[in-house]
Design an enzyme around this catalytic site. Structure first.
Site, short mmCIF file in Angstrom:
data_model
loop_
_atom_site.label_atom_id
_atom_site.label_comp_id
_atom_site.label_asym_id
_atom_site.label_seq_id
_atom_site.Cartn_x
_atom_site.Cartn_y
_atom_site.Cartn_z
N SER A 105 81.60 17.42 85.09
CA SER A 105 81.47 18.68 84.38
C SER A 105 81.92 18.54 82.94
CB SER A 105 82.33 19.75 85.07
OG SER A 105 82.42 20.92 84.28
N TYR A 118 90.15 23.29 87.34
CA TYR A 118 88.82 22.80 87.71
C TYR A 118 88.47 21.56 86.90
CZ TYR A 118 83.77 22.36 87.68
OH TYR A 118 82.50 21.84 87.73
N LYS A 120 87.94 17.50 88.06
CA LYS A 120 86.72 16.73 87.78
C LYS A 120 87.04 15.45 87.01
CE LYS A 120 83.40 18.84 89.83
NZ LYS A 120 82.62 18.13 90.87
#
Length: 324
Positions: A119, A143, A147
């Site tokens: 991402s 998040y 990643k």
């Protein structure tokens, strides 16, 4: 080269589109999905579906072995920035431990080809200029951190075992091929705006006081079909030993307010957004430099924001639009 793929999260939005793209090339695909957010309706009847969590290493290894698969595309993960801020332990389990489990299953089954769903959130708060793969990674939310940790894990495994991998850093994915594959989640801007339209409500805009031209966040929006094509193109890099990390975007940014305006054009009526407070962990602007993926595999996005919004609208409001 056509391959035999296990697609984790293949009943999801991006995974479902990529399964279609792989099969169109003639590849064999097996989907592994726990269906916590995935939909069986996204998986064609003639595609094998293994209902299991990526945290179940034995189930992943069995799927790889029993179907004689030679590669993995790993989409299964959690992706809501606000949820990750509220539940960091959950995100580390699902996104990092889930990846570790899949990589361990690959090691057991002798699978050496891997495509990782990463991402742009790994970059964090960028300067507003197009970000390259060599720019610093300083994620601003759990998040993005998970990643990036996944990329570190892949690199370690590559150095230890020779695993061939490509990590694709997605920018903002939107649009849909058809109603079956529409994005039904609540983490992405375009479906959130469409949902507001369907309810007759004002679409929410989180913050209009950022240092951007109109004050709202700026993002690089890539059509999900273009992203699926990028996965197919990236598999060529796995034919030889190595590891790659590539941005996948369009190379230009649109603000949240511009996206609302694009939906208004398709809807044929003005939309007055409801301005809310900034969400924790949202950087002001993130736009991709996409020169490396063009050089390495000859891929570039073919669809623009209007294409994205029009396809998402058609999928959302089509008479056949229903989940299962």
């Amino acid at each position: 080269m056509a391959g035999r793929w296990l697609v984790t999260g293949g009943a999801g939005y991006i995974g479902g589109h990529t399964v279609r793209a792989l099969r169109a090339r003639g590849d064999t695909v097996v989907v592994l999905d726990d269906l916590s957010t995935g939909l069986t309706g996204r998986v064609d009847d003639d595609v094998a579906l293994v209902r299991a969590s990526v945290l179940d290493e034995d189930a992943v290894a069995a799927a790889l072995t029993e179907h004689a698969l030679d590669g993995v595309m790993h989409f299964a993960a959690r992706k809501s920035v606000p949820e990750s801020v509220a539940r960091p332990l959950y995100y580390w389990r699902e996104n990092v431990e889930g990846l570790r489990s899949v990589l361990s299953a690959c090691d057991r089954a002798g699978v050496e080809r891997f495509v990782y769903s990463s991402s742009a959130a790994v970059y964090g708060a960028t300067s507003g200029a197009a970000v390259t793969e060599d720019d610093p990674c300083e994620p601003v939310n759990p998040y993005g951190t998970t990643k990036l940790a996944g990329e570190w894990l892949l690199a370690d495994v590559h150095r230890a075992t020779g695993l061939r991998y490509v990590a694709l850093r997605y920018f903002n994915v939107a649009g849909a091929r058809d109603a079956r594959l529409a994005d039904r989640g609540q983490a992405n801007l375009v479906p959130l705006v469409l949902d507001a339209v369907a309810r007759g409500a004002a679409p929410a805009v989180f913050g209009t006081d950022y240092d951007t031209p109109d004050g709202s966040c700026v993002r690089d929006f890539v059509h999900v079909d273009d992203l699926a094509d990028a996965h197919v193109a990236a598999t060529a890099l796995l034919d030889a030993p190595g590891a790659e990390t590539l941005n996948v975007g369009v190379g230009r940014g649109y603000s949240v307010l511009e996206v609302v305006d694009a939906v208004a054009r398709v809807a044929g009526r003005p939309l007055e957004p409801a301005v809310a407070e900034r969400r924790p962990g949202d950087p002001a602007a993130v736009v991709a430099d996409v020169s490396r993926i063009a050089e390495r595999v000859g891929w570039q996005a073919r669809r623009d924001l209007d294409d994205i919004v029009t396809s998402a609208w058609s999928a959302r409001f089509s008479p056949s639009a229903s989940g299962s």
